[in-house]
Design a protein around this motif. Sequence first.
Motif: not given
Ligand code: ZN
Length: 301
Positions: A33, A20, A36, A17
């Motif tokens: 993801c 994050c 997040c 991702c």
């Molecule tokens: Zn993420």
Amino acid sequence: MHNTEVTSLTLLEALRCPACKGALEHAAERFRCPCCEADYPIVGGILDLIPGCVDEQITAMTAAWDSPGLDYDASIAQTAPERLRAIDAPLLAQCADGHKVLEIGCGTARLKQPVEQAGSQYIGLDPSLTLLRQGVARGERELIRGVGEYLPFPDGCFDVIIGGYCSFRYIQLDRLYPECARVLKPGGVLAFTLWNNWAFFCYSVAQSVRQRRFHAPRFKAGHCNDVVWPTREIKRLARFGFTVESILSTKRVPFASRLPLIRSLVDWEGYWSGALGALIGYDIIFVCRRQAGPGSRLPPK
Ligand SMILES: [Zn+2]
């Protein structure tokens, strides 16, 4: 089109991702993801890993490079082949057998073939769907939509990162360099080319005259990374854990072809070396090594 038709399995496993850095899950026609809860769509067969948290500058830069009529290969074709050879060679010299190479700002993946011919594994990243589609239409697979400020890869996974031609011109370098330091292996190489500020100024003047638009070009465009003082760039790279191993500058002086006495000194063959040469060179090629020490640093707030 299903994503795996255009993207290799090895590449998919290496993705993270961009926001994050968590691992991604493949869900039908998108990636997700779980950390997040961000969603990343697959657009026309290309995985779009530009995060939703980008600022206005990145959004504007992405939109500028995404205009549907943009024919990047045509504009590259207008660049002197000698110049392309001169600025590509130091970057390609970093790519060796078995290396994993990331090109940031890959456009239509012009450098993919020579990187692979050197025995390296290539991944290309660019914010422009328009340009990536042109690469995919030629059968290229390892292409991802993304931005240099938010690299969608895990820590320490590349041997080499290259920024061909002027692809680093519009990226926020204070956010790009720490991301490069993060995804490079310790001792890995970052090699890229920027325009010298005065060279771009001369180019803009020549273009204005050619197109009969007689307005004065700005000497220093605020959103571009043209080099004004090379030592400033060396210090900035050091701040993010890079040692500049060499600076090569192309020996081109606009309008010099009309000056017989200096014409032979300023062709595309060979380079001026070091920071002094970068004061007068046309394109400036930085080859930097990620220090093997404490690792990447976070960008300043
Ligand atoms: Zn993420």
